[in-house]
Structures are given as C-alpha cells and as structure tokens.
Design a protein around this motif. Structure first.
Motif, PDB file in Angstrom:
ATOM      1  N   SER A  23      28.483  34.451  49.014  1.00 60.65           N
ATOM      2  CA  SER A  23      28.812  33.162  49.612  1.00 60.65           C
ATOM      3  C   SER A  23      27.767  32.765  50.651  1.00 60.65           C
ATOM      4  CB  SER A  23      30.201  33.228  50.244  1.00 60.65           C
ATOM      5  OG  SER A  23      30.499  32.008  50.879  1.00 60.65           O
ATOM      6  N   ASN A  24      27.309  33.737  51.436  1.00 63.83           N
ATOM      7  CA  ASN A  24      26.275  33.476  52.445  1.00 63.83           C
ATOM      8  C   ASN A  24      24.959  33.032  51.814  1.00 63.83           C
ATOM      9  OD1 ASN A  24      28.031  34.139  54.496  1.00 63.83           O
ATOM     10  ND2 ASN A  24      27.299  36.242  54.676  1.00 63.83           N
ATOM     11  N   HIS A  25      24.759  33.359  50.552  1.00 66.20           N
ATOM     12  CA  HIS A  25      23.542  32.956  49.830  1.00 66.20           C
ATOM     13  C   HIS A  25      23.785  31.750  48.925  1.00 66.20           C
ATOM     14  CE1 HIS A  25      20.775  36.146  51.060  1.00 66.20           C
ATOM     15  NE2 HIS A  25      21.828  36.941  51.072  1.00 66.20           N
ATOM     16  N   GLY A  26      24.920  31.075  49.096  1.00 64.01           N
ATOM     17  CA  GLY A  26      25.189  29.849  48.368  1.00 64.01           C
ATOM     18  C   GLY A  26      25.837  30.023  47.004  1.00 64.01           C
ATOM     19  N   PHE A  27      26.351  31.210  46.705  1.00 66.53           N
ATOM     20  CA  PHE A  27      26.994  31.484  45.419  1.00 66.53           C
ATOM     21  C   PHE A  27      28.506  31.361  45.549  1.00 66.53           C
ATOM     22  CE2 PHE A  27      22.927  33.413  44.908  1.00 66.53           C
ATOM     23  CZ  PHE A  27      22.674  33.459  43.550  1.00 66.53           C
ATOM     24  N   VAL A  28      29.147  31.020  44.447  1.00 68.11           N
ATOM     25  CA  VAL A  28      30.605  30.991  44.380  1.00 68.11           C
ATOM     26  C   VAL A  28      31.068  31.868  43.223  1.00 68.11           C
ATOM     27  CG1 VAL A  28      30.835  28.700  45.401  1.00 68.11           C
ATOM     28  CG2 VAL A  28      30.656  28.922  42.929  1.00 68.11           C
ATOM     29  N   ARG A  29      32.243  32.453  43.401  1.00 64.99           N
ATOM     30  CA  ARG A  29      32.862  33.221  42.311  1.00 64.99           C
ATOM     31  C   ARG A  29      34.022  32.433  41.730  1.00 64.99           C
ATOM     32  NH1 ARG A  29      36.854  37.572  41.939  1.00 64.99           N
ATOM     33  NH2 ARG A  29      36.883  37.783  44.183  1.00 64.99           N
ATOM     34  N   ARG A  42      25.176  29.999  41.536  1.00 66.05           N
ATOM     35  CA  ARG A  42      24.587  29.073  42.505  1.00 66.05           C
ATOM     36  C   ARG A  42      24.019  27.911  41.705  1.00 66.05           C
ATOM     37  NH1 ARG A  42      20.651  29.987  47.676  1.00 66.05           N
ATOM     38  NH2 ARG A  42      20.121  27.787  47.933  1.00 66.05           N
ATOM     39  N   LYS A  43      24.454  26.721  42.070  1.00 65.16           N
ATOM     40  CA  LYS A  43      24.093  25.507  41.352  1.00 65.16           C
ATOM     41  C   LYS A  43      22.884  24.842  41.998  1.00 65.16           C
ATOM     42  CE  LYS A  43      26.350  21.229  39.823  1.00 65.16           C
ATOM     43  NZ  LYS A  43      27.619  20.487  39.888  1.00 65.16           N
ATOM     44  N   PHE A  44      21.966  24.373  41.150  1.00 68.28           N
ATOM     45  CA  PHE A  44      20.793  23.634  41.595  1.00 68.28           C
ATOM     46  C   PHE A  44      20.767  22.310  40.838  1.00 68.28           C
ATOM     47  CE2 PHE A  44      19.806  28.101  42.028  1.00 68.28           C
ATOM     48  CZ  PHE A  44      19.207  28.191  43.272  1.00 68.28           C
ATOM     49  N   GLU A  45      20.858  21.213  41.559  1.00 67.16           N
ATOM     50  CA  GLU A  45      20.782  19.892  40.931  1.00 67.16           C
ATOM     51  C   GLU A  45      19.407  19.310  41.219  1.00 67.16           C
ATOM     52  OE1 GLU A  45      24.353  17.398  40.819  1.00 67.16           O
ATOM     53  OE2 GLU A  45      25.223  18.890  42.190  1.00 67.16           O
ATOM     54  N   LYS A  47      15.919  16.826  39.557  1.00 64.03           N
ATOM     55  CA  LYS A  47      15.668  15.660  38.706  1.00 64.03           C
ATOM     56  C   LYS A  47      15.548  16.066  37.241  1.00 64.03           C
ATOM     57  CE  LYS A  47      10.717  15.845  39.214  1.00 64.03           C
ATOM     58  NZ  LYS A  47       9.494  15.151  39.236  1.00 64.03           N
ATOM     59  N   ASP A  48      15.182  17.325  36.985  1.00 63.60           N
ATOM     60  CA  ASP A  48      15.046  17.840  35.619  1.00 63.60           C
ATOM     61  C   ASP A  48      16.385  18.247  35.010  1.00 63.60           C
ATOM     62  OD1 ASP A  48      12.291  17.580  35.915  1.00 63.60           O
ATOM     63  OD2 ASP A  48      12.063  19.635  36.615  1.00 63.60           O
ATOM     64  N   GLY A  49      17.452  18.225  35.795  1.00 63.45           N
ATOM     65  CA  GLY A  49      18.759  18.599  35.294  1.00 63.45           C
ATOM     66  C   GLY A  49      19.493  19.507  36.260  1.00 63.45           C
ATOM     67  N   THR A  50      20.606  20.045  35.778  1.00 60.47           N
ATOM     68  CA  THR A  50      21.435  20.951  36.565  1.00 60.47           C
ATOM     69  C   THR A  50      21.226  22.368  36.049  1.00 60.47           C
ATOM     70  OG1 THR A  50      23.077  19.220  36.939  1.00 60.47           O
ATOM     71  CG2 THR A  50      23.788  21.494  37.285  1.00 60.47           C
ATOM     72  N   PHE A  51      20.948  23.276  36.981  1.00 59.81           N
ATOM     73  CA  PHE A  51      20.660  24.665  36.639  1.00 59.81           C
ATOM     74  C   PHE A  51      21.619  25.579  37.399  1.00 59.81           C
ATOM     75  CE2 PHE A  51      16.859  22.173  36.186  1.00 59.81           C
ATOM     76  CZ  PHE A  51      16.295  22.619  35.005  1.00 59.81           C
ATOM     77  N   PRO A  76      20.449  39.310  36.475  1.00 61.28           N
ATOM     78  CA  PRO A  76      20.721  37.899  36.757  1.00 61.28           C
ATOM     79  C   PRO A  76      20.077  36.986  35.702  1.00 61.28           C
ATOM     80  CG  PRO A  76      19.838  39.019  38.692  1.00 61.28           C
ATOM     81  CD  PRO A  76      19.652  39.936  37.529  1.00 61.28           C
ATOM     82  N   LEU A  77      20.687  35.807  35.527  1.00 58.88           N
ATOM     83  CA  LEU A  77      20.186  34.830  34.565  1.00 58.88           C
ATOM     84  C   LEU A  77      20.054  33.466  35.223  1.00 58.88           C
ATOM     85  CD1 LEU A  77      22.493  35.556  31.480  1.00 58.88           C
ATOM     86  CD2 LEU A  77      20.139  36.302  31.790  1.00 58.88           C
ATOM     87  N   LEU A  78      19.111  32.681  34.716  1.00 59.03           N
ATOM     88  CA  LEU A  78      18.980  31.283  35.093  1.00 59.03           C
ATOM     89  C   LEU A  78      19.229  30.464  33.837  1.00 59.03           C
ATOM     90  CD1 LEU A  78      18.219  29.131  37.209  1.00 59.03           C
ATOM     91  CD2 LEU A  78      15.838  29.409  36.477  1.00 59.03           C
ATOM     92  N   GLY A  79      20.115  29.496  33.941  1.00 57.23           N
ATOM     93  CA  GLY A  79      20.435  28.666  32.788  1.00 57.23           C
ATOM     94  C   GLY A  79      20.432  27.196  33.143  1.00 57.23           C
ATOM     95  N   LYS A  80      20.275  26.372  32.114  1.00 56.91           N
ATOM     96  CA  LYS A  80      20.316  24.922  32.282  1.00 56.91           C
ATOM     97  C   LYS A  80      21.607  24.403  31.656  1.00 56.91           C
ATOM     98  CE  LYS A  80      17.755  20.676  31.614  1.00 56.91           C
ATOM     99  NZ  LYS A  80      16.520  20.053  31.123  1.00 56.91           N
ATOM    100  N   HIS A  81      22.277  23.515  32.385  1.00 58.39           N
ATOM    101  CA  HIS A  81      23.539  22.960  31.910  1.00 58.39           C
ATOM    102  C   HIS A  81      23.288  21.733  31.037  1.00 58.39           C
ATOM    103  CE1 HIS A  81      27.293  20.599  32.100  1.00 58.39           C
ATOM    104  NE2 HIS A  81      27.824  21.803  31.960  1.00 58.39           N
ATOM    105  N   TYR A  82      23.966  21.713  29.905  1.00 56.89           N
ATOM    106  CA  TYR A  82      23.937  20.562  29.003  1.00 56.89           C
ATOM    107  C   TYR A  82      25.365  20.083  28.813  1.00 56.89           C
ATOM    108  CZ  TYR A  82      19.184  21.857  27.774  1.00 56.89           C
ATOM    109  OH  TYR A  82      17.841  22.154  27.830  1.00 56.89           O
TER     110      TYR A  82
END
Length: 120
Positions: A23-29, A42-45, A47-51, A76-82
């Motif tokens: 949580s201190n690093h911006g993550f939610v469970r 951890r969500k990143f919004e 201009k290229d999309g939501t990751f 850990p994984l990084l993914g793009k939301h569609y």
C-alpha cells in the motif's frame, strides 16, 4: 511483460506486513485474493493506455482469508488493459520505456523493504 531476476521471486513475508508495505508503494490487493493466493496491483494511466504492475504471491503457510499467512512472492508482471477484455501481458505488447524503468525502480524499492523483514 515479466520482470525476471528482480530478487522478489521466492521472498517470503507476513501477509499483514506485505499489505501495508505494498500500500505504501501504491499497490492495492482489494478483492484479488483467495485463501491461497494474492495479487497486488498498481495502476498507471498514461496517454498510451492503462497499465498494471502486478505482484503475485501464494500462501506457503496459513490462510489469506484469516489474515494470518506467510506469502511467497512470484515473478512480477506488467500488463496493458484492453476494455472490455482485460489485461494482456504478451510478448507482442508495447510498453513505454519510461514506464518499464519506473516499474523496475518500484520493484527494487519493494525488494529492499521486504528484505528487512523477510522470513527464511
């Protein structure tokens, strides 16, 4: 995209400590768990999309639902939301280099924090 060799893979920590640290690093469970597994997002919004940067773990001891568990972290994984299909992690995805660098930095910080209280 997999973040391999982060040093997080295999680290073990108390679930309640992990919840606070992440949580201190911006993550939610939130509701992303069952009695044996957890997923921190951890969500990143951009201009290229939501990751989503995702850190997975599984209980090697105890019960996640009872908030009494020892969690072993996974790759850990990084993914793009569609919309409306969900998150894609595939090799064909294009992830902004600045985002990848930011995620690597975040994961290194998490590793340093977890190592202070890691369980053998």
């Amino acid at each position: 995209m997999k973040f391999e060799n982060t040093g997080l893979e295999g680290l073990k920590a108390d679930l309640n400590y992990l919840d606070d640290l992440m949580s201190n690093h911006g993550f939610v469970r939130e509701g992303q768990w069952d009695y044996e597994r957890v997923t921190y997002d951890r969500k990143f919004e951009l201009k290229d999309g939501t990751f989503y940067l995702r850190v997975f773990g599984f209980a090697v001891e105890g019960d996640v639902g009872a908030h009494k568990a020892i969690i072993q972290l996974m790759t850990p994984l990084l993914g793009k939301h569609y919309y409306p299909h969900g998150v894609e992690y595939g090799e064909g995805e294009n992830f902004p280099k600045t985002l990848v660098s930011q995620c690597e930095k975040i994961l290194a910080e998490i590793k340093a924090d977890i190592e202070k209280f890691a369980i053998e």
